[in-house]
Design a protein around this motif. Sequence first.
Motif, mmCIF file in Angstrom:
data_model
loop_
_atom_site.group_PDB
_atom_site.id
_atom_site.type_symbol
_atom_site.label_atom_id
_atom_site.label_comp_id
_atom_site.label_asym_id
_atom_site.label_seq_id
_atom_site.Cartn_x
_atom_site.Cartn_y
_atom_site.Cartn_z
ATOM 1 N N ASN A 139 -24.977 36.503 30.740
ATOM 2 C CA ASN A 139 -24.912 35.280 31.599
ATOM 3 C C ASN A 139 -25.102 35.786 33.240
ATOM 4 O OD1 ASN A 139 -23.581 34.059 29.408
ATOM 5 N ND2 ASN A 139 -21.869 34.915 29.786
ATOM 6 N N GLU A 140 -25.864 36.849 33.353
ATOM 7 C CA GLU A 140 -26.240 37.021 34.660
ATOM 8 C C GLU A 140 -27.994 36.779 34.881
ATOM 9 O OE1 GLU A 140 -24.486 40.248 36.620
ATOM 10 O OE2 GLU A 140 -25.783 40.188 38.583
ATOM 11 N N THR A 141 -28.177 36.140 36.002
ATOM 12 C CA THR A 141 -29.654 35.935 36.030
ATOM 13 C C THR A 141 -30.185 36.692 37.089
ATOM 14 O OG1 THR A 141 -29.547 34.459 37.712
ATOM 15 C CG2 THR A 141 -29.370 33.601 35.726
ATOM 16 N N ARG A 142 -31.621 36.937 37.182
ATOM 17 C CA ARG A 142 -32.322 37.612 38.312
ATOM 18 C C ARG A 142 -32.350 37.146 39.601
ATOM 19 N NH1 ARG A 142 -32.889 42.391 35.717
ATOM 20 N NH2 ARG A 142 -33.635 42.149 33.495
ATOM 21 N N LEU A 143 -32.107 35.765 39.546
ATOM 22 C CA LEU A 143 -31.848 35.078 40.898
ATOM 23 C C LEU A 143 -30.548 35.477 41.449
ATOM 24 C CD1 LEU A 143 -32.956 33.404 43.104
ATOM 25 C CD2 LEU A 143 -31.949 31.389 41.728
ATOM 26 N N GLN A 144 -29.303 35.456 40.497
ATOM 27 C CA GLN A 144 -28.280 35.760 41.007
ATOM 28 C C GLN A 144 -28.060 37.405 41.556
ATOM 29 O OE1 GLN A 144 -26.152 34.845 37.425
ATOM 30 N NE2 GLN A 144 -25.299 33.110 38.062
ATOM 31 N N VAL A 145 -28.745 38.225 40.915
ATOM 32 C CA VAL A 145 -28.831 39.718 41.482
ATOM 33 C C VAL A 145 -29.271 39.711 42.979
ATOM 34 C CG1 VAL A 145 -29.976 41.999 40.974
ATOM 35 C CG2 VAL A 145 -29.012 40.806 39.024
ATOM 36 N N ALA A 146 -30.594 39.128 42.983
ATOM 37 C CA ALA A 146 -31.088 38.842 44.226
ATOM 38 C C ALA A 146 -30.157 38.184 45.471
ATOM 39 C CB ALA A 146 -32.607 38.102 44.387
ATOM 40 N N GLN A 147 -29.638 37.233 44.918
ATOM 41 C CA GLN A 147 -28.725 36.462 45.796
ATOM 42 C C GLN A 147 -27.702 37.216 46.246
ATOM 43 O OE1 GLN A 147 -28.393 32.754 43.869
ATOM 44 N NE2 GLN A 147 -29.803 31.733 44.994
ATOM 45 N N GLN A 148 -26.965 37.983 45.500
ATOM 46 C CA GLN A 148 -25.803 38.968 45.680
ATOM 47 C C GLN A 148 -26.208 39.888 46.662
ATOM 48 O OE1 GLN A 148 -24.443 40.527 42.039
ATOM 49 N NE2 GLN A 148 -22.479 41.110 43.132
ATOM 50 N N ILE A 149 -27.424 40.563 46.706
ATOM 51 C CA ILE A 149 -28.059 41.552 47.298
ATOM 52 C C ILE A 149 -28.316 40.836 48.867
ATOM 53 C CG2 ILE A 149 -29.955 43.073 48.144
ATOM 54 C CD1 ILE A 149 -30.108 43.722 45.055
ATOM 55 N N LEU A 150 -28.982 39.755 48.841
ATOM 56 C CA LEU A 150 -29.249 38.932 49.956
ATOM 57 C C LEU A 150 -27.970 38.672 50.657
ATOM 58 C CD1 LEU A 150 -32.226 36.786 48.541
ATOM 59 C CD2 LEU A 150 -32.429 38.734 50.308
ATOM 60 N N SER A 151 -26.845 38.162 50.022
ATOM 61 C CA SER A 151 -25.645 37.789 50.835
ATOM 62 C C SER A 151 -24.853 38.969 51.423
ATOM 63 C CB SER A 151 -24.862 37.015 49.944
ATOM 64 O OG SER A 151 -24.114 37.603 48.806
ATOM 65 N N THR A 152 -25.071 40.162 50.889
ATOM 66 C CA THR A 152 -24.636 41.305 51.329
ATOM 67 C C THR A 152 -25.235 41.691 52.562
ATOM 68 O OG1 THR A 152 -23.869 42.272 49.426
ATOM 69 C CG2 THR A 152 -23.936 43.920 51.128
ATOM 70 N N ILE A 153 -26.745 41.572 52.449
ATOM 71 C CA ILE A 153 -27.436 41.826 54.071
ATOM 72 C C ILE A 153 -26.930 40.802 55.088
ATOM 73 C CG2 ILE A 153 -29.926 41.613 54.899
ATOM 74 C CD1 ILE A 153 -30.773 42.220 51.813
ATOM 75 N N GLN A 154 -26.861 39.822 54.693
ATOM 76 C CA GLN A 154 -26.186 38.508 55.945
ATOM 77 C C GLN A 154 -24.964 39.006 56.265
ATOM 78 O OE1 GLN A 154 -26.006 34.486 54.218
ATOM 79 N NE2 GLN A 154 -26.987 33.819 56.127
ATOM 80 N N ARG A 155 -24.041 39.096 55.203
ATOM 81 C CA ARG A 155 -22.545 39.387 55.581
ATOM 82 C C ARG A 155 -22.611 40.655 56.436
ATOM 83 N NH1 ARG A 155 -20.863 38.982 50.778
ATOM 84 N NH2 ARG A 155 -20.653 41.065 50.297
#
Length: 306
Positions: free
Chosen positions: A43-59
């Motif tokens: 139930n996890e997608t490639r896009l979710q993996v990327a978005q998780q990394i991107l939100s950490t970069i931003q935060r």
Amino acid sequence: MSRPTLIRRVVLTALLCASTSLRAQQIAITFDDLPLHEDLPPNETRLQVAQQILSTIQREHLPPIYGFINAVDMEDDPGLINVLNAWRAAGQPLGNHTYTHIGLNKQTPAQFEADIQKNEPTLISLAGNSDWHYLRYPYLWEGETLDKRHAVRTWLAAHNYKIAQVTMNFDDYLWNAPYARCSEQHNQAAIASLEKSYLAAADRGIQIARETSQTLYRRDISYVLLLHIGAFDARIFPQLVQLFRARGFTFVSLEQAQKDPAYAHDPNQPLLHGGPLQHQEYAARHLTYPALNNPTRQLEAACKTK
Ligand SMILES: [Zn+2]
């Protein structure tokens, strides 16, 4: 406190802060294998993996982070372009990791160069004004003979490419497949154990990078860290950022890190298997490079049986 004492304290604190920031080791983070790397939890997608990394970069207010792409992955699943779109939409740059991810040691220089060029239309379509002329060698293989190494380096220079070197690495990719299995089993204890061993491996990677840089350069260089776009890497990324902060690192861009003169020197060393820049310099000097001592066997066995 008397006013002169207060002033002395303020001055002393300012001096300490200045010397700490001067001493702080710098590191540029990079992610390889966009848009996909290793198995996913259910139930996890490639896009979710990327978005998780991107939100950490931003935060965490991190500087721009390169994602190195293999456009071959879009042949089977054109929808994966959404990962690259998300990366660029978040203002993060993309670089070249070759179209197919076949290592130079398994190709001729001409085949390898064609593989780099086949990746370019995707990069050009997404790059905008960002500089995509960075090559991250798959497996860090820069050629098992000097002839191949020189041929590709000459081609890269003629085509305006810079090599995206790696000067810190701890085989982060090893944790992604076990994490997918443990997630499927909802085995939280095993996942906690994966987190612990990953962070211990990262700490060992930091230690090796710093130790070998002291040997070679008598100082901390500005490091470039290799990570992969895997589900576990994404999950643990905030903790990894905290570890680097706790160890006194500040984060810089790849361009900034590679201004360090260490990156201008070619170890001129053929290697059957690749390695970080310090590893290549060690090989050229016949020095033994320290081992990561990762728990590879335990990771392979983790969550294999219910
Ligand atoms: Zn790769």
